[in-house]
Design a protein around this motif. Structure first.
Motif, PDB file in Angstrom:
ATOM      1  N   GLU A 313      43.164  42.668  37.719  1.00 44.35           N
ATOM      2  CA  GLU A 313      42.286  43.809  37.466  1.00 44.35           C
ATOM      3  C   GLU A 313      40.811  43.418  37.412  1.00 44.35           C
ATOM      4  O   GLU A 313      39.983  44.211  36.971  1.00 44.35           O
ATOM      5  CB  GLU A 313      42.687  44.496  36.154  1.00 44.35           C
ATOM      6  CG  GLU A 313      44.065  45.132  36.214  1.00 44.35           C
ATOM      7  CD  GLU A 313      44.479  45.780  34.907  1.00 44.35           C
ATOM      8  OE1 GLU A 313      45.197  46.779  34.968  1.00 44.35           O
ATOM      9  OE2 GLU A 313      44.087  45.283  33.833  1.00 44.35           O
ATOM     10  N   ASP A 314      40.492  42.230  37.868  1.00 45.01           N
ATOM     11  CA  ASP A 314      39.108  41.760  37.854  1.00 45.01           C
ATOM     12  C   ASP A 314      38.343  42.422  38.997  1.00 45.01           C
ATOM     13  O   ASP A 314      38.592  42.142  40.177  1.00 45.01           O
ATOM     14  CB  ASP A 314      39.076  40.238  37.996  1.00 45.01           C
ATOM     15  CG  ASP A 314      37.685  39.674  37.775  1.00 45.01           C
ATOM     16  OD1 ASP A 314      36.727  40.472  37.626  1.00 45.01           O
ATOM     17  OD2 ASP A 314      37.545  38.444  37.740  1.00 45.01           O
ATOM     18  N   GLU A 315      37.407  43.305  38.655  1.00 50.05           N
ATOM     19  CA  GLU A 315      36.656  44.021  39.685  1.00 50.05           C
ATOM     20  C   GLU A 315      35.767  43.098  40.502  1.00 50.05           C
ATOM     21  O   GLU A 315      35.379  43.428  41.624  1.00 50.05           O
ATOM     22  CB  GLU A 315      35.818  45.125  39.036  1.00 50.05           C
ATOM     23  CG  GLU A 315      36.663  46.218  38.379  1.00 50.05           C
ATOM     24  CD  GLU A 315      35.814  47.310  37.777  1.00 50.05           C
ATOM     25  OE1 GLU A 315      34.567  47.183  37.835  1.00 50.05           O
ATOM     26  OE2 GLU A 315      36.379  48.281  37.246  1.00 50.05           O
ATOM     27  N   ASN A 316      35.402  41.933  39.946  1.00 51.34           N
ATOM     28  CA  ASN A 316      34.592  40.977  40.714  1.00 51.34           C
ATOM     29  C   ASN A 316      35.337  40.452  41.932  1.00 51.34           C
ATOM     30  O   ASN A 316      34.711  40.004  42.903  1.00 51.34           O
ATOM     31  CB  ASN A 316      34.184  39.804  39.822  1.00 51.34           C
ATOM     32  CG  ASN A 316      33.274  40.230  38.682  1.00 51.34           C
ATOM     33  OD1 ASN A 316      32.428  41.109  38.862  1.00 51.34           O
ATOM     34  ND2 ASN A 316      33.462  39.640  37.517  1.00 51.34           N
ATOM     35  N   TRP A 317      36.664  40.499  41.884  1.00 50.51           N
ATOM     36  CA  TRP A 317      37.474  40.035  43.007  1.00 50.51           C
ATOM     37  C   TRP A 317      38.374  41.140  43.551  1.00 50.51           C
ATOM     38  O   TRP A 317      39.488  40.910  43.989  1.00 50.51           O
ATOM     39  CB  TRP A 317      38.309  38.820  42.607  1.00 50.51           C
ATOM     40  CG  TRP A 317      37.458  37.621  42.327  1.00 50.51           C
ATOM     41  CD1 TRP A 317      37.202  37.044  41.133  1.00 50.51           C
ATOM     42  CD2 TRP A 317      36.718  36.881  43.307  1.00 50.51           C
ATOM     43  NE1 TRP A 317      36.355  35.982  41.288  1.00 50.51           N
ATOM     44  CE2 TRP A 317      36.036  35.853  42.617  1.00 50.51           C
ATOM     45  CE3 TRP A 317      36.553  36.980  44.689  1.00 50.51           C
ATOM     46  CZ2 TRP A 317      35.210  34.933  43.263  1.00 50.51           C
ATOM     47  CZ3 TRP A 317      35.732  36.068  45.322  1.00 50.51           C
ATOM     48  CH2 TRP A 317      35.076  35.059  44.615  1.00 50.51           C
ATOM     49  N   GLY A 318      37.843  42.344  43.529  1.00 52.14           N
ATOM     50  CA  GLY A 318      38.544  43.453  44.165  1.00 52.14           C
ATOM     51  C   GLY A 318      39.742  43.975  43.405  1.00 52.14           C
ATOM     52  O   GLY A 318      40.484  44.807  43.930  1.00 52.14           O
TER      53      GLY A 318
END
Length: 849
Positions: A313-318
């Motif tokens: 769920e890390d938005e930095n990695w999509g």
């Protein structure tokens, strides 16, 4: 003796194609070996089942240690060709042998997803436990040889360790019951998935600014710090990944690139893969974890001020919380028109119903995702701009976006209220409950295979409770009638034609479905040292604790006084599923009566024969039978003539009842109700309601408990108990009655008592959250409320205060259970399992309906 071929011929004629079809339907799925050739010229054998598709093979490859790091590839078959579609069934692949063909990264998102997969695989070495807790690998080796599979989503994750998957009896000693094993501890849950005793292959992967001009096909640059401290600069491109300055040495995967560049990474990664196999030889790698609201990973505790996201769920990695309605892409979809089309889709045959139901499933899921995103973002804006604005219960926000009508109300700081936000899809606050009960009863009694798809008013409503607010998203658009060009707000208006509904299938087979937990606000992001230092009223921690404890006690005391003054009588609302259950009960009863009558007829015919007196009396019996048949025919004709005379006199009175029901249901539904031949179509609404209540008390509830006793139904927690009761039309206010009927079922009694206490505490926590006037205090208030509800009296100072809080909590539970569930709490409260209550609270306080 008849010839053998005659018997076989009779068997073939009697069976026919119908029997063969039934036998084919009963075929049990079998295990199928799928041979897959990897890019490394090795072969892995996967264990699938005969109903699997190519999409399922991809999931199996993602759990295999040799192929788990691959994300961008296609599967080819010797006969079916290249780039097999995900929907192809594996039983159709003969021979069942596939080949992995690595593909180029057509988009930047595909390259980002590859990086996220590697971070996800190695996260189990850093995110789930502290390294000091695993001093050696011996502790890891003592784990069970056949562990349960890791949960696919955080909502179900706690069940894997038994902490919430099953519930022990409230008082085990009273029934001479002993636990199978020691009670699990919450803190040990992630230990099962932790590989912190191993050296992490990576320290981090992060994006970096470009130093020079990018080449054609390059997407972005990353910095990779491997386990031995070596820092590598890598470029992600269409062709794959390569070291900065060496574009000619491109690898399709990061693992293939890093292994020859760093022996430390290669050894650590190999050790991790070996540990996976030792942990579970069938795969099930511990990756794909998402944020869990009732039990957070240790990484959150170690870095409370940062609240780092897990890779999935890390938005930095999509990464994200899943779902199909993100970024407002479907907010202005013509929902009213599409729900109206859905209600009119053909459904006369089984094939048509399968197509229609699939469309209904996809369309409704897309609407629910879109509504949840819209509601959560709206409430988040209110919290950020004007938190806790307006009086309790007031409408604080209202807007229309396309066909979506969104309203937000502030929750009331009163735990004694029973807020019925939705009954069968209809949002009610001051609506007469009996009208809705009658509507639901008729809906259930006239239900068929299309009852859900045609009820657009239910499908088109979503209610979200979040941060002290309740948001309602309702489809209230306008459909145009091509015949007269008029506009109407009824989403079930008829259309002259039935076009197809264009809705995409779920990506990845639905494995990336929406996780509502990801939309909640992590309290550490609100409470952090920087903000606390800038606020004078939060600078003193004892002051905050005092405010929080006082607020929780005030809400509890006020709500308790109101609850004790509330009358015991609760309105008996009827769910539409009760009418459906009643209908099935009547049909089964008629079927059993007809079978018994047939058996009795055969038995009487057999008994009427005069045994031992030869064929002379047999002829006499036939004559008597013929004469009786003629007599019966005359009697039937006379009764028919008399009934015709009576009908003319009764027709007017019956038509009054018929008109009352016919005004509320369609002609087809009325004919189905009449075809039951149970006389229900001749009853008034008041009579039907009384009969339904009698069926509820005398049949439905005892039948539920009987099914529990026979193990036909086996609830394992409060959520499954709720599902079992709701699908039969039973309300949760009957939990006390279920406890009484389940006197010899201590495990059922335990589940019911736990569920009643959870629901009692849920109202308190919701009321306290609604009473908080500053979001910066929310963390302390929730913590103190949980201490009051779940804590034990301390042996330190303020003994009188602790005793008062303990008595206040006990009085609240006793009063709530008595008023809402008609159950008198005895000494069960001291034996309740707190992890079960905590898990139930986390799933109920902020909800989606």
């Amino acid at each position: 003796m008849a010839p053998k071929h005659a018997g076989r011929g009779k068997g073939r004629g009697g069976g026919g194609k119908g029997d063969r079809k039934k036998k084919e339907e009963k075929v049990v799925p079998s295990v199928v070996d799928v041979a897959v050739t990897t890019p490394y010229e090795s072969q892995v054998t996967l264990k699938g089942i005969s109903t699997d598709r190519v999409l399922d093979v991809r999931k199996l490859l993602a759990s295999n240690v040799e192929t788990c790091h691959l994300t961008n590839y296609s599967l080819s078959h010797l006969v079916r060709g290249h780039r097999l579609d995900d929907g192809v069934e594996i039983v159709a692949l003969k021979p069942c042998a596939l080949t992995i063909v690595e593909e180029e990264y057509a988009t930047e998102e595909a390259a980002v997803a590859h990086v996220r997969r590697l971070l996800d695989i190695v996260a189990c070495t850093t995110a789930f436990a502290k390294a000091k807790q695993h001093k050696s690998s011996s502790k890891h080796a003592q784990r069970p040889a056949t562990p349960p599979s890791p949960p696919p989503a955080p909502a179900s994750a706690p069940g894997a360790n038994g902490g919430g998957g099953g519930e022990a009896p409230a008082i085990s000693e009273a029934h001479d019951m002993q636990a199978i094993g020691p009670p699990p501890k919450l803190g040990e849950f992630y230990d099962f998935f932790s590989f912190a005793h191993l050296t992490p292959p990576l320290h981090f992967i992060r994006r970096k600014e470009r130093n020079g001009a990018a080449q054609d096909g390059d997407y972005f640059e990353i910095e990779v710090k491997v386990c031995n401290g070596k820092l590598l600069h890598i470029v992600a491109s269409v062709k794959g990944f390569y070291l900065v300055g060496k574009p000619h040495t491109v690898s399709r995967s990061l693992v293939d690139l890093l292994q020859p560049l760093s022996s430390g990474f290669a050894n650590a990664y190999e050790a991790l893969m070996k540990a996976f196999v030792d942990h579970n030889k069938f795969g099930n790698l511990p990756f794909g974890f998402r944020a869990n609201t009732w039990l957070v990973p240790p990484i959150y505790v170690d870095s409370a001020t940062k609240s780092p996201a897990l890779p999935a769920e890390d938005e930095n990695w999509g990464g994200n919380g899943g779902g199909c309605g993100r970024d407002g892409k479907h907010d202005r979809r013509r929902w009213a028109r599409e729900f109206s089309i859905l209600a009119r889709m053909p459904s006369k045959t089984e094939e048509e119903r399968v197509i229609r139901d699939r469309k209904a499933f996809l369309l409704h899921n897309l609407f629910v995702d879109t509504a949840i995103f819209r509601a959560a973002s709206t409430i988040r804006r209110l919290v950020d701009t004007s938190p806790q604005t307006g009086p309790d219960g007031s409408l604080v926000f209202e807007e229309r976006v396309g066909d979506l009508y969104i309203t937000v109300k502030k929750d009331e700081a009163d735990a004694s209220l029973k807020l019925e936000d939705k009954v069968d899809g209809v949002a009610i606050y001051q609506t007469d409950a009996m009208d809705i009960s009658q509507r639901n009863l008729l809906k259930g009694l006239t239900s068929d295979e299309s009852v859900v798809a045609k009820d657009s008013s239910t499908l088109g409503v979503v209610i979200v409770k979040h941060c002290g607010y309740t948001a309602t998203v309702k489809v209230s658009g306008r459909t145009k009638n091509s015949s007269d060009g008029k506009q109407t707000s009824d989403i079930s208006d008829h259309l002259d034609e039935i076009p197809n509904i264009d809705v995409d299938d779920h990506p990845d087979g639905g494995s990336n479905a929406l996780n509502p937990h990801s939309l909640r606000i992590p309290l550490p992001k609100i409470i952090n040292p920087e903000i606390a230092a800038g606020n004078q009223h939060l600078a003193s921690k004892p002051h905050v604790d005092n405010y929080a404890r006082k607020l929780a006690c005030t809400v509890l005391e006020t709500s308790l006084r109101k609850l004790e003054n509330t009358p015991n009588k609760n309105p008996r609302r009827i769910r539409w599923e009760l009418g459906s259950s009643w209908l099935q009960h009547l049909q089964k009863k008629d079927a059993s009566v007809s079978e018994d009558s047939e058996k009795n007829a055969k038995k009487s015919e057999k008994d009427s024969s005069v045994k031992g007196l030869g064929k002379h009396f047999e002829q006499l019996r036939k004559i008597n039978k013929k004469e009786s048949t003629i007599e019966d025919a005359k009697t039937v004709k006379e009764e028919s003539d008399s009934n015709c005379l009576l009908t003319n006199g009764m027709e007017k009175s019956e038509n009054v009842v018929f008109t009352e029901i016919r005004n509320l249901i369609t002609e087809d539904a009325f004919c189905r109700l009449k075809s039951l031949e149970a006389g229900l179509h001749q009853k008034s609404l008041e009579e039907l309601t009384k009969m339904a209540h009698k069926f509820y008390d005398d049949t439905a509830l005892p039948k539920l408990v009987a099914d529990f006793a026979s193990l036909e139904l086996s609830p394992v927690d409060g959520r499954t108990m709720t599902d079992f009761m709701h699908t039969r039309g039973l309300n949760m206010c009957s939990l006390g009655r279920v406890v009484e009927l389940g006197e010899k079922l201590p495990h059922i009694q335990s589940i019911c008592i736990h569920e009643m206490v959870i629901r009692a505490f849920k109202h308190v926590i919701r009321a306290v959250i609604a009473a908080v006037d500053d979001m910066q205090k929310m963390s302390a208030v929730i913590a103190e409320t949980l201490n009051i509800l779940l804590g034990s009296p301390r042996l330190e100072n303020d003994l009188d205060t602790d005793a008062n809080e303990h008595n206040l909590r006990l009085k609240w539970v006793e009063s709530f259970l008595s008023k809402r569930y008609c159950w008198k709490l005895k000494d069960e409260f001291a034996h309740l399992r707190k992890p079960i209550i905590l898990r139930g609270l986390c799933s109920k306080v902020h909800t989606v309906k």
